[in-house]
Design a protein around this motif. Sequence first.
Motif, PDB file in Angstrom:
ATOM      1  N   ILE A  77       1.023  -1.103  -0.110  1.00  0.00           N
ATOM      2  CA  ILE A  77      -0.016   0.026   0.074  1.00  0.00           C
ATOM      3  C   ILE A  77       0.916   1.179  -0.005  1.00  0.00           C
ATOM      4  CG2 ILE A  77      -1.740   1.402   1.370  1.00  0.00           C
ATOM      5  CD1 ILE A  77      -2.841  -1.257   2.272  1.00  0.00           C
ATOM      6  N   TYR A  78       1.811   0.913   0.727  1.00  0.00           N
ATOM      7  CA  TYR A  78       2.782   2.391   0.885  1.00  0.00           C
ATOM      8  C   TYR A  78       3.532   2.622  -0.345  1.00  0.00           C
ATOM      9  CZ  TYR A  78       2.975   4.186   5.588  1.00  0.00           C
ATOM     10  OH  TYR A  78       2.652   4.937   6.635  1.00  0.00           O
ATOM     11  N   ALA A  79       4.092   1.642  -0.943  1.00  0.00           N
ATOM     12  CA  ALA A  79       4.756   1.491  -2.208  1.00  0.00           C
ATOM     13  C   ALA A  79       3.738   2.264  -3.678  1.00  0.00           C
ATOM     14  CB  ALA A  79       5.101   0.158  -2.703  1.00  0.00           C
ATOM     15  N   LEU A  80       2.507   1.706  -3.554  1.00  0.00           N
ATOM     16  CA  LEU A  80       1.413   2.304  -4.404  1.00  0.00           C
ATOM     17  C   LEU A  80       1.019   3.744  -4.087  1.00  0.00           C
ATOM     18  CD1 LEU A  80      -1.022  -0.681  -4.491  1.00  0.00           C
ATOM     19  CD2 LEU A  80       0.741  -0.091  -6.347  1.00  0.00           C
ATOM     20  N   VAL A  81       1.046   3.967  -2.970  1.00  0.00           N
ATOM     21  CA  VAL A  81       0.534   5.445  -2.586  1.00  0.00           C
ATOM     22  C   VAL A  81       2.147   6.509  -2.961  1.00  0.00           C
ATOM     23  CG1 VAL A  81       0.115   7.196  -0.580  1.00  0.00           C
ATOM     24  CG2 VAL A  81      -1.003   4.988  -0.912  1.00  0.00           C
ATOM     25  N   ILE A  82       3.010   5.997  -2.412  1.00  0.00           N
ATOM     26  CA  ILE A  82       4.202   6.877  -2.487  1.00  0.00           C
ATOM     27  C   ILE A  82       4.622   6.950  -4.284  1.00  0.00           C
ATOM     28  CG2 ILE A  82       6.753   6.946  -2.296  1.00  0.00           C
ATOM     29  CD1 ILE A  82       5.230   7.671   0.161  1.00  0.00           C
ATOM     30  N   GLY A  83       4.548   5.857  -4.886  1.00  0.00           N
ATOM     31  CA  GLY A  83       4.680   5.514  -6.113  1.00  0.00           C
ATOM     32  C   GLY A  83       3.719   6.665  -7.032  1.00  0.00           C
ATOM     33  N   PHE A  84       2.473   6.598  -6.640  1.00  0.00           N
ATOM     34  CA  PHE A  84       1.717   7.532  -7.118  1.00  0.00           C
ATOM     35  C   PHE A  84       1.856   9.009  -7.181  1.00  0.00           C
ATOM     36  CE2 PHE A  84      -2.321  10.172  -6.920  1.00  0.00           C
ATOM     37  CZ  PHE A  84      -2.982  10.178  -8.030  1.00  0.00           C
ATOM     38  N   PHE A  85       2.167   9.443  -6.174  1.00  0.00           N
ATOM     39  CA  PHE A  85       2.508  10.900  -5.712  1.00  0.00           C
ATOM     40  C   PHE A  85       4.021  11.080  -6.548  1.00  0.00           C
ATOM     41  CE2 PHE A  85      -0.477  10.398  -2.290  1.00  0.00           C
ATOM     42  CZ  PHE A  85      -1.309  11.554  -2.431  1.00  0.00           C
ATOM     43  N   ALA A  86       4.809  10.179  -6.348  1.00  0.00           N
ATOM     44  CA  ALA A  86       6.162  10.380  -6.920  1.00  0.00           C
ATOM     45  C   ALA A  86       5.963  10.810  -8.212  1.00  0.00           C
ATOM     46  CB  ALA A  86       7.056   9.254  -6.709  1.00  0.00           C
ATOM     47  N   THR A  87       5.016   9.993  -9.090  1.00  0.00           N
ATOM     48  CA  THR A  87       4.916   9.961 -10.383  1.00  0.00           C
ATOM     49  C   THR A  87       4.164  11.415 -10.816  1.00  0.00           C
ATOM     50  OG1 THR A  87       4.450   7.732 -10.652  1.00  0.00           O
ATOM     51  CG2 THR A  87       3.587   9.065 -12.523  1.00  0.00           C
ATOM     52  N   ARG A  88       3.504  12.119 -10.048  1.00  0.00           N
ATOM     53  CA  ARG A  88       2.735  13.272 -10.108  1.00  0.00           C
ATOM     54  C   ARG A  88       3.701  14.699  -9.724  1.00  0.00           C
ATOM     55  NH1 ARG A  88      -2.393  12.871 -11.450  1.00  0.00           N
ATOM     56  NH2 ARG A  88      -2.939  15.054 -10.712  1.00  0.00           N
ATOM     57  N   ALA A  89       4.766  14.034  -8.921  1.00  0.00           N
ATOM     58  CA  ALA A  89       5.447  15.375  -8.594  1.00  0.00           C
ATOM     59  C   ALA A  89       6.449  16.065  -9.774  1.00  0.00           C
ATOM     60  CB  ALA A  89       6.491  14.538  -7.531  1.00  0.00           C
ATOM     61  N   PHE A  90       6.740  15.385 -10.587  1.00  0.00           N
ATOM     62  CA  PHE A  90       7.777  15.805 -11.540  1.00  0.00           C
ATOM     63  C   PHE A  90       7.099  16.410 -12.750  1.00  0.00           C
ATOM     64  CE2 PHE A  90      10.409  15.805 -15.392  1.00  0.00           C
ATOM     65  CZ  PHE A  90      11.394  16.710 -14.922  1.00  0.00           C
ATOM     66  N   HIS A  91       7.224  17.905 -13.079  1.00  0.00           N
ATOM     67  CA  HIS A  91       6.354  18.346 -14.368  1.00  0.00           C
ATOM     68  C   HIS A  91       7.549  18.891 -15.099  1.00  0.00           C
ATOM     69  CE1 HIS A  91       2.668  18.216 -12.151  1.00  0.00           C
ATOM     70  NE2 HIS A  91       3.350  18.755 -11.146  1.00  0.00           N
ATOM     71  N   LYS A  92       7.437  18.650 -16.651  1.00  0.00           N
ATOM     72  CA  LYS A  92       8.309  18.712 -17.510  1.00  0.00           C
ATOM     73  C   LYS A  92       8.158  20.400 -17.790  1.00  0.00           C
ATOM     74  CE  LYS A  92       9.524  16.497 -21.045  1.00  0.00           C
ATOM     75  NZ  LYS A  92       9.509  15.581 -22.146  1.00  0.00           N
ATOM     76  N   SER A  93       8.591  21.282 -16.741  1.00  0.00           N
ATOM     77  CA  SER A  93       8.744  22.693 -17.137  1.00  0.00           C
ATOM     78  C   SER A  93       9.781  23.155 -16.179  1.00  0.00           C
ATOM     79  CB  SER A  93       7.486  23.542 -16.606  1.00  0.00           C
ATOM     80  OG  SER A  93       7.464  23.255 -15.151  1.00  0.00           O
ATOM     81  N   LEU A  94      10.489  24.470 -16.502  1.00  0.00           N
ATOM     82  CA  LEU A  94      11.407  25.118 -15.780  1.00  0.00           C
ATOM     83  C   LEU A  94      10.790  25.857 -14.520  1.00  0.00           C
ATOM     84  CD1 LEU A  94      13.610  26.278 -18.669  1.00  0.00           C
ATOM     85  CD2 LEU A  94      13.947  24.193 -17.404  1.00  0.00           C
ATOM     86  N   GLN A  95       9.799  25.666 -14.258  1.00  0.00           N
ATOM     87  CA  GLN A  95       9.185  26.665 -13.026  1.00  0.00           C
ATOM     88  C   GLN A  95       9.463  25.811 -11.842  1.00  0.00           C
ATOM     89  OE1 GLN A  95       8.096  29.607 -13.382  1.00  0.00           O
ATOM     90  NE2 GLN A  95       8.491  29.557 -15.597  1.00  0.00           N
TER      91      GLN A  95
END
Length: 378
Positions: free
Chosen positions: A360-378
């Motif tokens: 459960i922890y791996a799925l939750v952390i994996g989900f938020f880690a995937t959404r953390a990075f955005h391809k922008s310079l901001q």
Amino acid sequence: MNLRRTAAISRKEFIQIRRDPYSLIIVLFLPLIQILLLGYGARLDANHIPVYVLDQEGSQDSQALLKAFQASPYFDVIKAVNNYHALVRAIDADQCKLGIVIPWDFSKRLADAGHTSVQALVDGTDDNSAQLAEGYAQAVVATYASNVQLDWFARYGLSQQVTSPISVDYRTWFNEDLESKNFIIPGTVALVMALMGALLSSLTIAREWERGTMEQLIATPVTALEIMVGKLVPYLGIGLADAVLCAVFAVGWFEVPFRGGLGAFFLATTLFLIVILGIGYMISVATKSQLGASQYALLVTLLPTSMLSGFAFPIDQMPAPIRAITYLVYSRYYVSALKRIFLSAASINDLVPQVVAMTIYALVIGFFATRAFHKSLQ
């Protein structure tokens, strides 16, 4: 997700690790240094406790009791004093941790009434050492008293069952000798994995920002998911290799038994590393600074793993509110799994609660880690 682009990111990360001496030191030496320091330094046993004795009688019986203390590996009887004040001064001056006082009528009481007492003065400045010294001293005296009682029974032609109809046969499972290294060192593996995994993964994105290569990475067609997976896969492999190294060192050097299955060990370690690497990756994305990321990684992983995972302090002995908080600490489940794998031969079927919690922890952390990075310079 494009596997070819993901593999290219992983290859680039491997090259960066190989060229970065700081990362190489963490990968190659940090696990061994940590497990050596904690394996030797975090012992809860006590051996060779210095003892002063005051034998006020000096009889054969009192000397037999002192020989029992001398024969114990836990005590070193280093000096006999001739008065009580000298014994107290020795404890005050930290020359000994335990003082034994045998009364002048020790043999007479033992022969007449079959009961007497011996005074033990314990230096309580260190609570743990004091409790251990007290427990060991009680064990030595109990063994001596048992032998005296057997002699008394034999002398008067009585059997033990006449006065002692019930006895307790103790047997300790999984850690038969109650050696602290056997339950501390498996937890040390978790501490090493948490520290090393979070430190390494916290540098991934921050390194791109500091070296000015983030613009090139963003300009490529790779997605945020491919960047995350590509950057963390090398560290997952390194983490598994370091976990095996730590386990081999624990068994080969510290002689900790490894009774469980390798499948359970690799499954639990993989799930824990996914959680730790995901946390480090999110920290790296948020801070954009290698120094800041490494400090946050230490704070987020080292403190809960060392204090609230059951590695150093028994969770059952914690106050109820703190015990409730430990259920939120991901390291709790990995430390519990490692102890059971090493000591009680636990298989995957025996570790369902720990595996489910870490999944459960791996799925939750994996989900938020995937959404953390955005391809922008901001």
